[in-house]
Design an enzyme around this catalytic site. Structure first.
Site, PDB file in Angstrom:
ATOM      1  N   HIS A  49      -3.990  -4.678  -0.143  1.00  0.00           N
ATOM      2  CA  HIS A  49      -3.578  -5.227   1.148  1.00  0.00           C
ATOM      3  C   HIS A  49      -3.663  -6.748   1.117  1.00  0.00           C
ATOM      4  CE1 HIS A  49      -3.301  -1.468   3.410  1.00  0.00           C
ATOM      5  NE2 HIS A  49      -4.246  -1.046   2.595  1.00  0.00           N
ATOM      6  N   GLU A  75      -2.870  -8.826   3.355  1.00  0.00           N
ATOM      7  CA  GLU A  75      -3.318  -9.335   4.657  1.00  0.00           C
ATOM      8  C   GLU A  75      -4.830  -9.226   4.825  1.00  0.00           C
ATOM      9  OE1 GLU A  75      -2.956  -4.954   5.322  1.00  0.00           O
ATOM     10  OE2 GLU A  75      -1.893  -6.440   4.123  1.00  0.00           O
ATOM     11  N   CYS A 104       0.836  -1.207   0.000  1.00  0.00           N
ATOM     12  CA  CYS A 104       0.000   0.000   0.000  1.00  0.00           C
ATOM     13  C   CYS A 104       0.869   1.256   0.000  1.00  0.00           C
ATOM     14  CB  CYS A 104      -1.006  -0.029   1.150  1.00  0.00           C
ATOM     15  SG  CYS A 104      -2.299   1.231   0.969  1.00  0.00           S
TER      16      CYS A 104
END
Length: 194
Positions: free
Chosen positions: A176, A178, A77
């Site tokens: 992202h 995650e 990001c």
């Protein structure tokens, strides 16, 4: 495997640490030069604002360290944007690993870009096992332009942009991983195997 997650006062770090823990990596959040240099892998995550983040990196000379690292390095990001040459966000000079400019999405009423979007034009071992059109989760108002040599996947929101970049040992992703379910876990797993 030891993974150093670079601390530079950017948000969203805890979810990256949790994701790495789930994948069995020994991850630590640090701005210590020696710990970062010794790590098997380095991750540079974050949400935040480019000029403040660059100021923090420069104060601790982390900007210099990042350019010297030789192990696999993954920007996420804001981490991707800071690895580029320049950001329109407060007219910020960044790290210049990628000779790419970061621009703001027009128009104002369409930002930030939040939500699921697909990856296209995949071309890297980092993306092994993903289908073209795999979906990942985005939260951003600025985007990296496409570079013919270093863009390894694209996405489209208002315009086409670099979803992932790769140059030498440096990899970066605008979305992202995650927070990107199966696709994101696959990308992080592939990174840990590099």
């Amino acid at each position: 495997m030891d993974v150093a997650v670079i601390k530079y006062n950017a948000g969203n770090v805890q979810s990256v640490l949790y994701a790495l823990e789930r994948l069995g990596a020994n991850a630590s959040l640090t701005d210590n030069w020696e710990a970062i240099k010794k790590a098997d892998k380095v991750i540079f995550p974050g949400q935040g604002e480019a000029s403040t983040a660059m100021k923090y990196l420069k104060e601790r000379k982390l900007d210099e360290l990042i350019k010297e690292l030789e192990q696999p390095f993954f920007g996420i990001c804001l981490g991707l944007q800071l690895l580029c040459e320049h950001s329109e966000e407060y007219d910020t000079d960044c790290l210049g690993i990628f000779p790419v400019k970061v621009k703001k999405f027009p128009p104002e009423d369409k930002v930030p870009h939040i939500g699921w979007n697909n990856l296209e034009n995949l071309k890297s071992p980092l993306l092994d096992g993903l289908d073209d059109n795999a979906y990942v989760y985005y939260v951003h108002s600025f985007f990296a332009e496409i570079h013919s040599a270093y863009t390894i996947a694209t996405s489209h929101y208002i315009t086409d942009f670099s979803a992932l970049l790769h140059r030498d040992n440096y990899y970066a992703m605008q979305a992202h991983p995650e927070k990107s379910s199966v696709s994101g876990e696959k990308i992080l797993t592939n990174f840990l195997k590099l």
